[in-house]
Motif scaffolding. Sequence first.
Motif, PDB file in Angstrom:
ATOM      1  N   PHE A  84       0.747  -1.223   0.037  1.00 19.38           N
ATOM      2  CA  PHE A  84      -0.035   0.011  -0.088  1.00 19.38           C
ATOM      3  C   PHE A  84       0.781   1.315   0.136  1.00 19.38           C
ATOM      4  N   SER A  85       1.940   1.317   0.668  1.00 20.69           N
ATOM      5  CA  SER A  85       2.669   2.559   0.832  1.00 20.69           C
ATOM      6  C   SER A  85       3.650   2.898  -0.379  1.00 20.69           C
ATOM      7  N   THR A  86       3.588   1.784  -1.451  1.00 17.18           N
ATOM      8  CA  THR A  86       4.080   2.191  -2.981  1.00 17.18           C
ATOM      9  C   THR A  86       3.200   2.982  -3.714  1.00 17.18           C
ATOM     10  N   TYR A  87       1.727   3.063  -3.259  1.00 16.24           N
ATOM     11  CA  TYR A  87       0.941   3.528  -4.079  1.00 16.24           C
ATOM     12  C   TYR A  87       0.314   4.909  -3.736  1.00 16.24           C
ATOM     13  N   ALA A  88       0.217   5.921  -4.824  1.00 17.02           N
ATOM     14  CA  ALA A  88      -0.408   6.989  -4.561  1.00 17.02           C
ATOM     15  C   ALA A  88      -2.063   6.685  -4.666  1.00 17.02           C
ATOM     16  N   MET A  89      -2.646   7.378  -4.025  1.00  9.31           N
ATOM     17  CA  MET A  89      -4.037   7.060  -3.741  1.00  9.31           C
ATOM     18  C   MET A  89      -4.782   8.266  -4.252  1.00  9.31           C
ATOM     19  N   GLY A  90      -6.274   7.983  -4.633  1.00  6.72           N
ATOM     20  CA  GLY A  90      -6.948   9.270  -5.119  1.00  6.72           C
ATOM     21  C   GLY A  90      -8.636   8.580  -5.032  1.00  6.72           C
ATOM     22  N   TRP A  91      -9.217   9.582  -5.124  1.00  4.17           N
ATOM     23  CA  TRP A  91     -10.662   9.551  -5.133  1.00  4.17           C
ATOM     24  C   TRP A  91     -11.255  10.172  -6.344  1.00  4.17           C
ATOM     25  N   PHE A  92     -12.459   9.798  -6.909  1.00  4.89           N
ATOM     26  CA  PHE A  92     -13.088   9.977  -8.069  1.00  4.89           C
ATOM     27  C   PHE A  92     -14.589   9.872  -7.918  1.00  4.89           C
ATOM     28  N   ARG A  93     -15.406  10.566  -8.431  1.00  2.00           N
ATOM     29  CA  ARG A  93     -16.874  10.393  -8.269  1.00  2.00           C
ATOM     30  C   ARG A  93     -17.732  10.514  -9.840  1.00  2.00           C
TER      31      ARG A  93
END
Length: 122
Positions: free
Chosen positions: A29-38
Amino acid sequence: QVQLVESGGGLVQAGGSLRLSCAASGRTFSTYAMGWFRQAPGKERDFVAAISINGPDTYYADSVKGRFTISRDNAKNTVYLQMNSLKPEDTAVYFCAAERFGIATRFRAEVWGQGTRVTVSS
């Protein structure tokens, strides 16, 4: 790759708040950038916010800037979206996404969650 599961959606009145969570499986998980979409009914999926791998950098769509806050807890493999001052136009299905070694300002989703519905009543 990670698998993502969102939670925290629901029905809220305009002006209210909700916090969405996205739990990720796996040890990377710590190697991923994370985002939110809608995605609102009948509309395309739009970017909402992203956060860098270790969390110091964030990036927001203009429509949510100052109202929404993205954060992450790498120890819990979880990313959050705190949504305040909600408006009826925020009504949508919200999706969590991940990009391996991504950058918040150039976030490109590689992995998607199943989505959680947010409804804001006027």
